[in-house]
Design a protein around this motif. Structure first.
Motif, mmCIF file in Angstrom:
data_model
loop_
_atom_site.group_PDB
_atom_site.id
_atom_site.type_symbol
_atom_site.label_atom_id
_atom_site.label_comp_id
_atom_site.label_asym_id
_atom_site.label_seq_id
_atom_site.Cartn_x
_atom_site.Cartn_y
_atom_site.Cartn_z
ATOM 1 N N ASN A 1 -0.846 57.100 -4.325
ATOM 2 C CA ASN A 1 0.048 56.698 -5.412
ATOM 3 C C ASN A 1 1.314 56.019 -4.910
ATOM 4 O OD1 ASN A 1 -1.637 57.753 -7.425
ATOM 5 N ND2 ASN A 1 -0.848 59.798 -7.021
ATOM 6 N N SER A 2 1.368 55.669 -3.642
ATOM 7 C CA SER A 2 2.595 55.111 -3.081
ATOM 8 C C SER A 2 2.675 53.590 -3.193
ATOM 9 C CB SER A 2 2.743 55.526 -1.626
ATOM 10 O OG SER A 2 1.709 54.959 -0.850
ATOM 11 N N TYR A 3 1.644 52.956 -3.732
ATOM 12 C CA TYR A 3 1.681 51.511 -3.900
ATOM 13 C C TYR A 3 1.191 51.166 -5.302
ATOM 14 C CZ TYR A 3 -3.339 51.672 -2.904
ATOM 15 O OH TYR A 3 -4.682 51.947 -2.943
ATOM 16 N N PRO A 4 1.584 50.004 -5.822
ATOM 17 C CA PRO A 4 1.217 49.656 -7.200
ATOM 18 C C PRO A 4 -0.274 49.344 -7.341
ATOM 19 C CG PRO A 4 2.351 47.828 -6.160
ATOM 20 C CD PRO A 4 2.406 48.970 -5.190
ATOM 21 N N GLU A 5 -0.757 49.371 -8.558
ATOM 22 C CA GLU A 5 -2.163 49.046 -8.821
ATOM 23 C C GLU A 5 -2.408 47.546 -8.650
ATOM 24 O OE1 GLU A 5 -5.360 49.372 -12.450
ATOM 25 O OE2 GLU A 5 -3.773 50.873 -12.323
ATOM 26 N N ARG A 6 -1.385 46.751 -8.985
ATOM 27 C CA ARG A 6 -1.474 45.293 -8.842
ATOM 28 C C ARG A 6 -0.349 44.794 -7.939
ATOM 29 N NH1 ARG A 6 -4.747 42.475 -12.118
ATOM 30 N NH2 ARG A 6 -5.817 43.590 -13.767
#
Length: 105
Positions: free
Chosen positions: A77-82
């Motif tokens: 969860n430490s980076y965005p989905e896009r």
């Protein structure tokens, strides 16, 4: 030093490096080398790597497949989905999906 080079540069596994160290010790024993020298040869390749202070430190990143922007990966969860990269402040966001769901059978 040989073991550190074999492991860190040549990519030889730790178990294979351990085998090489045992072979070196055996060769030294068979050649009637001083027991002091033989006992100074480590058994574990991690000892050699630690002695030379060569413990590799790595950091994992997620890379956008479109613009190659990198995002540090601490957990899922430490980076965005896009992708949120913009080449200039007024340009459009890359917006490429960074996550891909795969089903393994």
């Amino acid at each position: 030093f040989l073991i550190a080079v074999l492991h860190l540069i040549c990519g030889i596994s730790l178990s294979h490096c351990r085998f090489i160290l045992h072979c070196i010790k055996l060769i030294l024993e068979l050649s009637s080398t001083s027991s002091g020298i033989i006992s100074s040869v480590p058994i574990d390749p991690r000892t050699v790597i630690h002695t030379f202070n060569l413990n590799p430190v790595s950091k994992t990143f997620v890379c956008c497949p479109k613009c190659f922007s990198c995002y540090p990966l601490a957990d899922s969860n430490s980076y965005p989905e896009r992708c949120t990269f913009k080449s200039t402040p007024s340009s459009a966001t890359c917006n490429r999906l960074l996550r891909k769901t795969r089903f393994i059978r």
